[in-house]
Design an enzyme around this catalytic site. Structure first.
Site, PDB file in Angstrom:
ATOM      1  N   PHE A 148       0.852  -1.183   0.000  1.00  0.00           N
ATOM      2  CA  PHE A 148       0.000   0.000   0.000  1.00  0.00           C
ATOM      3  C   PHE A 148       0.888   1.234   0.000  1.00  0.00           C
ATOM      4  CE2 PHE A 148      -2.345   3.505   1.874  1.00  0.00           C
ATOM      5  CZ  PHE A 148      -3.499   3.484   1.106  1.00  0.00           C
ATOM      6  N   ASP A 233       9.371   2.540   1.610  1.00  0.00           N
ATOM      7  CA  ASP A 233       8.217   3.303   2.083  1.00  0.00           C
ATOM      8  C   ASP A 233       8.089   3.085   3.590  1.00  0.00           C
ATOM      9  OD1 ASP A 233       5.723   4.199   2.878  1.00  0.00           O
ATOM     10  OD2 ASP A 233       4.657   3.440   1.124  1.00  0.00           O
ATOM     11  N   LYS A 262       3.061   9.529   8.419  1.00  0.00           N
ATOM     12  CA  LYS A 262       2.216   9.280   9.590  1.00  0.00           C
ATOM     13  C   LYS A 262       2.703   9.831  10.933  1.00  0.00           C
ATOM     14  CE  LYS A 262      -0.672   5.585   7.920  1.00  0.00           C
ATOM     15  NZ  LYS A 262      -0.323   5.027   6.616  1.00  0.00           N
TER      16      LYS A 262
HETATM   17  C1  LIG Z   1      -0.644   5.314   5.192  1.00  0.00           C
HETATM   18  C2  LIG Z   1       0.350   4.894   4.201  1.00  0.00           C
HETATM   19  C3  LIG Z   1       0.538   5.600   3.001  1.00  0.00           C
HETATM   20  C4  LIG Z   1      -0.343   6.763   2.605  1.00  0.00           C
HETATM   21  O1  LIG Z   1      -0.228   7.825   3.481  1.00  0.00           O
HETATM   22  P1  LIG Z   1      -1.308   9.027   3.425  1.00  0.00           P
HETATM   23  O2  LIG Z   1      -0.786  10.018   4.418  1.00  0.00           O
HETATM   24  O3  LIG Z   1      -2.625   8.438   3.804  1.00  0.00           O
HETATM   25  O4  LIG Z   1      -1.324   9.542   2.041  1.00  0.00           O
HETATM   26  C5  LIG Z   1       1.550   5.195   2.159  1.00  0.00           C
HETATM   27  N1  LIG Z   1       2.346   4.165   2.460  1.00  0.00           N
HETATM   28  C6  LIG Z   1       2.195   3.445   3.589  1.00  0.00           C
HETATM   29  C7  LIG Z   1       3.121   2.324   3.880  1.00  0.00           C
HETATM   30  C8  LIG Z   1       1.189   3.777   4.494  1.00  0.00           C
HETATM   31  O5  LIG Z   1       1.038   3.062   5.606  1.00  0.00           O
END
Ligand SMILES: *Cc1c(COP(=O)(O)O)cnc(C)c1O
Length: 430
Positions: A148, A233, A262
């Site tokens: 994701f 990521d 986050k």
């Molecule tokens: C939450 C998340 C995203 C997206 O972040 P947003 O601030 O909602 O755009 C991307 N990558 C990972 C691994 C995430 O957990």
């Protein structure tokens, strides 16, 4: 007008005026303190606050818990001076946060934005720009199935789950998907046009699935050997979540690009894309930007979070609370057949239940009815990502609640229905 104390109106306005992309639980919070959130509930005797143990922390966002004095002071002090000025000017808070992030990681340079998706957009874009400016025809990006990476057009293309992409086709081209932890598949997916491999070290959104250490090491070596950029990521795993400042430290590798968001602002929206000086050649002046990205308010928050994480004590707390949770969860897993797997690292933990006995949605509701906030993933997994400040006694409260639920489900059969009946019994008619 403030409707904060009228929950019925809050719900009514939400349904009527907010785009219905979420399916909220039946609650709105009015206060928070440390690891707890409080909702306002009308009882016969008057308005009462109900207390919830926040084991999800806004999905790994509230790294310092709720109402942290240092964080709120820094934010309000900055807000009193000036909240925002444009990136046309130097910004002290931004310079300081960039220093803190680079000084404590592999990175040489930081770019600030406002969310995880935007950080990943910047990562994808700079990876392509890097090869473009070198005059090399590399643009393909390999990502993992079940990953994701966000909700924007490029990040849904990067996300290895068709359900996020399909309704919004045509998707951004140039992405390939391979199974996580299958090295051969990844090696075979590499072509002369491969620009980058983009991975989460723990797939948070798809059930807290950690990558194997050996796999990641081999991927990192492959990338180095073939001149492919490694994008990690860390939007969810970064900022102390896994017991180290960044999760890649647990794997003994160094990425070329890392994305954060986050937990970085402790709740204030902020994202960051970090990279080496070499990769930084992929953006020239004017190639990328963001109106809000790196603004003084968000960076003031980020500086407090980074300061707390680098003075040692907060990470020690993460590891203590994590060790306690894993010990207790593994005991429960050995004791109760309906708890199958306990996965994760630090304070990012997934619990997978026997899907024939316990559903994720039912379990989340059950926790909620007992005053504990968790997140449900897929059929039968519960994820927790509490504030990094959570104490072991608060963790014990969570464990006790989980055991009460597991115990009450022993011997029962038929997944969701059983648990939904249980909720009705506990909280009355919902
Ligand atoms: C939450 C998340 C995203 C997206 O972040 P947003 O601030 O909602 O755009 C991307 N990558 C990972 C691994 C995430 O957990």
């Amino acid at each position: 007008m403030s409707i904060e104390n009228d929950f019925q109106l809050v719900k009514e306005f939400d349904k009527k005026y907010c785009l219905q992309v979420f399916a909220p639980m039946d609650v709105a919070f009015v206060d928070g303190k440390g690891s707890y959130l409080y909702s306002m509930e009308k009882k016969e005797e008057g308005v009462k606050k109900r207390k919830y143990l926040d084991m999800i922390g806004g999905i790994a966002v509230n790294s310092l818990g709720h109402g942290d004095k240092e964080l709120t002071n820094a934010i309000s002090k900055q807000a009193e001076k000036f909240i925002h000025c444009s990136n046309y000017y130097y910004i002290a808070q931004r310079s300081e946060l960039a220093y803190r992030l680079c000084h404590n990681s592999f990175a040489d340079k930081a770019f600030f934005c406002n969310s995880g998706a935007e950080a990943n957009e910047a990562a994808i874009k700079i990876a392509r720009g890097y090869f473009y400016y070198k005059g090399v025809d590399k643009y393909e990006i390999i990502t993992a199935n079940m990953s994701f990476h966000g909700r924007t057009m490029a990040t849904i293309a990067a996300t290895g789950q068709e359900k996020f992409r399909k309704p919004f086709a045509p998707n951004v081209p140039g992405f390939k998907y391979v199974d996580l932890n299958d090295y051969e598949q990844l090696e075979n997916a590499v072509t002369p046009n491969t620009a980058a491999v983009m991975l989460e070290l723990i797939q948070g959104e798809s059930g807290v699935h950690p990558a194997d250490r050996e796999y990641i090491k081999k991927v990192s070596e492959l990338c180095k050997a073939k001149g492919i950029l490694l994008i990690i990521d860390e939007v969810q795993t970064g900022i102390g979540r896994t017991g180290r400042l960044f999760c890649y430290e647990n794997y003994g590798i160094k990425p070329d690009i890392m994305t954060l968001a986050k937990g970085l602002g402790g709740g204030v929206p902020i994202g960051a894309m970090l990279c080496t000086n070499e990769v930084a050649t992929g953006f020239h002046v004017g190639d990328h930007g963001s109106t809000f990205g790196g603004n003084p308010l968000a960076c003031a928050a980020g500086n407090v979070v980074m300061e707390r994480l680098t003075d040692g004590q907060l990470l020690t707390n993460v590891n203590n609370s994590s060790n306690y949770l894993f010990d207790e969860l593994n005991k429960l897993r050995d004791k109760y057949e309906n708890l199958k797997y306990v996965r994760g690292m630090g304070l990012l933990i997934g619990m997978e239940f026997d899907e024939n006995l316990i559903s994720a949605a039912g379990m989340k509701e059950r926790f909620f009815s007992m005053g504990v906030l968790v997140s449900a993933i897929g059929k039968s997994t519960i994820r927790i990502a509490p504030p990094l400040t959570i104490s072991t006694s608060e963790c014990a409260e969570f464990i006790k609640t989980l055991e009460t639920i597991l115990k009450s489900e022993v011997g029962k059969s038929g997944p969701l229905s059983t648990i939904i009946d249980g909720i009705k019994n506990i909280t009355g008619n919902k």
